[in-house]
Design a protein around this motif. Structure first.
Motif, PDB file in Angstrom:
ATOM      1  N   ILE A 237      50.322 -10.140 -28.284  1.00 51.15           N
ATOM      2  CA  ILE A 237      50.493  -8.705 -28.523  1.00 51.15           C
ATOM      3  C   ILE A 237      49.900  -7.899 -27.371  1.00 51.15           C
ATOM      4  O   ILE A 237      50.497  -6.931 -26.900  1.00 51.15           O
ATOM      5  CB  ILE A 237      49.844  -8.312 -29.871  1.00 51.15           C
ATOM      6  N   MET A 238      48.725  -8.343 -26.878  1.00 48.89           N
ATOM      7  CA  MET A 238      48.108  -7.612 -25.767  1.00 48.89           C
ATOM      8  C   MET A 238      49.004  -7.655 -24.528  1.00 48.89           C
ATOM      9  O   MET A 238      49.207  -6.637 -23.854  1.00 48.89           O
ATOM     10  CB  MET A 238      46.737  -8.218 -25.429  1.00 48.89           C
ATOM     11  N   VAL A 239      49.547  -8.845 -24.214  1.00 47.22           N
ATOM     12  CA  VAL A 239      50.411  -8.958 -23.041  1.00 47.22           C
ATOM     13  C   VAL A 239      51.679  -8.141 -23.252  1.00 47.22           C
ATOM     14  O   VAL A 239      52.142  -7.437 -22.350  1.00 47.22           O
ATOM     15  CB  VAL A 239      50.735 -10.438 -22.742  1.00 47.22           C
ATOM     16  N   ALA A 240      52.222  -8.199 -24.479  1.00 50.65           N
ATOM     17  CA  ALA A 240      53.442  -7.448 -24.759  1.00 50.65           C
ATOM     18  C   ALA A 240      53.207  -5.957 -24.579  1.00 50.65           C
ATOM     19  O   ALA A 240      54.074  -5.241 -24.083  1.00 50.65           O
ATOM     20  CB  ALA A 240      53.916  -7.747 -26.175  1.00 50.65           C
ATOM     21  N   ALA A 241      52.015  -5.501 -24.953  1.00 53.81           N
ATOM     22  CA  ALA A 241      51.700  -4.080 -24.816  1.00 53.81           C
ATOM     23  C   ALA A 241      51.741  -3.649 -23.357  1.00 53.81           C
ATOM     24  O   ALA A 241      51.986  -2.490 -23.044  1.00 53.81           O
ATOM     25  CB  ALA A 241      50.333  -3.784 -25.417  1.00 53.81           C
TER      26      ALA A 241
END
Lengths: 415, 307
Positions: B289-293
């Protein structure tokens, strides 16, 4: 035509004959460094002299203390592609991960058939057993409650006698500190060396029987002696090199070799390391048990198990039988710098190993936590974290709470 | 069927295998990880039993209450922030110097790019030695020894074994940030250099004729032109930083009391040491999720740009 049929028959026959005597056996381990690899190769060579037609596949995975190997092994076991036999620390590391889920074959009847069941000390058989069945064959034994010291510095700071009690030990550390040396070398970059120190303090504080009971579920972790253990650890931190968090255990042992530190508590693989550095046991360095643990043998043992559905089961059994023999144990252990798990095998001519082998025959055996013998791996990781927190913050209460949570998590908190 | 349609159909069949593989090995596996992260598979036996028991977000709840994971999140935030800033500032600075085409600049261009070719594990080990504090104050090592020889003993410090922090920023991260910046700033420099060389000469000359100074040239002309480069650099460095593992694992372990710990290291320990597969999967999903953000806004903007 007849000739042709004959040739075909002959070739089929010879093929099956070779096949019957031979085949392969895959041995999985993390022995890739230093004396370990040499010891393994020497053992394989010796095995091939006895069974020239069994091809040994030496599957090793490099990485400190087997971290990477264990990951690879888990993937293989989960994927239904087990090696024929694999190295594993005696005790819960095997039991919790592979025995309880039903992935291993019991070996008790084989040990009895090979007449070696009673050649191992009872305390060790207990550790490798689950519900009365033995699940792995011990090959090597290490002791982890040994304090090594630099003899030159020891004499220089005016010590004459190895400390026998906690107070004498603290006094000795105090003397080393006053003389400007690092009293106790520690390298806990990888966390477990600090945990190892604490587990030994626990053995000293609880006594071997109560310590063992903590992991049998007969004594609760919620015990005052755990507090006093942790307090002792905090006390020891006053005598430790300040850069301990930047060092690995080898770096800490090196401080002793370089004449910068006087004492170092480490498993006796450090003894092998000192020898590789060129020190002579008994002359350049001495050893004694951590005060309070003189009557206990804190054990780290490498063993080999038999996974269910091993592709070459027959050969694996031949290999395991060989490993259980005095012959294999005497080939492997002196090179690795460990003592044989069999009490009737020759420990070699190193004065340290001879003394330790004698202790192994006679003392009470306690399993190591940080090396996976006493408790499940999930507990070990959390235990190491708790101790890491303790040596950083010196907060005994918090560390105890973390240990209790860890114990609760794996159902070791019995009240 | 028109030629165009035929072409489109052929194209579709050509990329079909890749689509299938990506579908299985990326998206299906992400789905499996999410499924694991909501299960009770926190031991080898529960995993092997094969029985899936849905326990909702309990693993996530447990993680966010875990002080170690909280430290990890703060560490990731600060590490990413400083690593990004360091790489971009140093990258622009170096690129501008190299772009002046002074003597030997191509040599330095390669020299600055070189660290990128080295594995993070090697970088971590070597910088680990450099920043090893030694047994202060009596026998310093590495940089501390250098400081002592220069007569600046008062600057000696515990480096990555320090447990000091300002707010939630652990000062032990500083040496790690330096090592990471050393490794990647050359790459950012190369990106900027390409960008600078793509700016038309005429534009620069025109600005100079109009009497703009070097600084004005930099801020008014070059920087706006380089904006897409900055964005790509942020994406590349940002996603690397969010999932960093090897550099820190080799350099500091995870530090005293996890001062330099990162989610990836915690995930590794939970997965392969503790056999807590569900918890480890939850960490993996949080990292995703962090990378996707970081990545999705970029993809979105570039997609819009294309249309």
């Amino acid at each position: 035509m007849k000739k042709l049929v004959g040739i075909v028959l002959l070739s089929v026959l010879s093929f099956t004959m070779i096949f019957a005597q031979s085949g392969q056996v895959e041995i999985f381990s993390w022995w890739t460094g230093g004396g370990e690899e040499e010891a393994l190769l020497a053992t394989i060579q010796d095995f091939n002299e006895l069974y020239p037609n069994i091809q040994v596949i030496n599957a090793t995975v490099a990485g400190g203390a087997g971290t990477n190997a264990k990951a690879v092994l888990k993937t293989r076991m989960l994927g239904g592609n087990p090696p024929d036999t694999f190295q594993v620390h005696a005790g819960w590391e095997l039991t919790d991960t592979y025995v309880i889920p039903g992935l291993m074959e019991p070996l008790t009847e084989y040990l009895k058939a090979w007449r070696v069941y009673d050649k191992f000390p009872e305390g060790l058989i207990d550790i490798v057993s689950y519900q009365g069945e033995v699940y792995s064959i011990p090959l090597t034994v290490h002791r982890s409650n040994v304090v090594f010291y630099n003899k030159k510095l020891f004499n220089e700071i005016g010590l004459t006698k190895e400390p026998q009690t906690w107070n004498e030990f603290i006094k000795a550390l105090e003397k080393a500190k006053a003389a400007g040396y690092t009293p106790l070398a520690l390298g806990d970059k990888n966390k477990w060396p600090a945990g190892q120190l604490v587990e030994n303090l626990m053995v000293a504080e609880f006594g071997a029987k109560n310590y063992n009971d903590l992991f049998n579920g007969e004594l609760s972790f919620n015990d005052e002696r755990l507090d006093s253990t942790l307090e002792k650890m905090v006390q020891l931190m006053d005598y430790v090199n300040v850069d301990h968090a930047a060092l690995a255990w080898q770096d800490a042992a090196r401080l002793l070799y370089e004449g910068k530190a006087v004492f170092n508590l480490m498993g006796d693989w450090a003894e092998g390391y000192f020898k590789t550095l060129g020190l002579i046991p008994g002359e350049d360095f001495g050893w004694f048990e951590l005060p309070g643990t003189q009557a206990v043998f804190v054990l780290v043992s490498d063993t080999f198990g038999l996974p269910k559905n091993a592709p070459n089961r027959e050969n694996a059994l031949i290999f395991l039988k060989y490993l259980a023999s005095t012959r294999a144990q005497s080939v492997f252990n002196p090179i690795k710098g460990a003592i044989p798990a069999r009490i009737d095998a020759d420990p070699g001519d190193d004065p340290y190993l001879i003394e330790t082998a004698e202790d192994f025959r006679t003392l009470i055996i306690s399993p190591s936590i940080v090396h996976g013998s006493a408790a499940p791996e999930a507990f070990v990781t959390s235990f190491n974290d708790a101790i890491n927190n303790l040596v950083t913050t010196k907060n005994v209460k918090q560390a105890k709470q973390m240990i209790l949570w860890a114990a609760e998590d794996v159902n070791l908190l019995t009240d | 069927m028109s030629v165009q349609k035929k072409k489109a159909r052929a194209g579709f069949f050509i990329i079909l295998p890749s689509l299938a593989f990506i579908g299985i090995f990326v998206y299906y596996f992400i789905f499996l990880t999410i499924r694991t992260s909501t299960s009770n598979w926190n031991s080898f036996s529960s995993l092997l039993s094969g029985e899936y028991k849905f326990i909702g977000l309990r693993n996530y709840q447990r993680l966010f209450n875990d002080p170690r994971f909280q430290t990890d999140l703060w560490n990731t935030l600060f590490f990413t922030l400083f690593f990004l800033a360091g790489c971009i500032i140093l990258g622009i600075f170096l690129a501008n110097i190299i772009d002046k085409k002074l003597r030997g600049s191509s040599f330095f261009q390669n020299l600055f790019l070189f660290p990128m070719a080295i594995s993070y594990v090697v970088t971590g080990t070597v910088w680990g030695w450099i920043f090893a504090p030694g047994n202060l104050p009596t026998s310093p090592q590495g940089i501390n020894l250098l400081l002592e020889n220069l007569g600046w003993s008062n600057l000696q410090w515990m480096w990555y074994t320090s447990t000091q922090s300002i707010g939630n920023f652990n000062l032990a991260l500083i040496p790690v940030i330096i090592a990471a910046t050393w490794q990647m700033s050359g790459y950012v420099m190369a990106m900027y250099l390409a960008g600078l060389r793509a700016i038309p000469e005429e534009m620069i000359e025109a600005a100079q004729v109009d009497g703009s100074t070097g600084t004005q040239l930099f801020w008014r002309i070059k920087m706006p032109m380089l904006r897409p480069i900055t964005l790509s650099a942020m994406i590349v460095i940002g996603h690397m930083s969010l999932k960093i593992f090897d550099l820190i694992y080799a350099m500091t372990g995870s530090g005293p009391n996890n001062v330099t710990d990162m989610p990836a290291i915690y995930m590794f320990e939970q997965m392969f040491r503790s056999n807590r597969y569900a918890i480890a999967s939850a960490i993996a999903i949080i990292m995703l999720i962090m990378v996707a953000a970081v990545i999705i806004p970029y993809l979105y903007s570039s997609f819009r740009g294309e249309r």
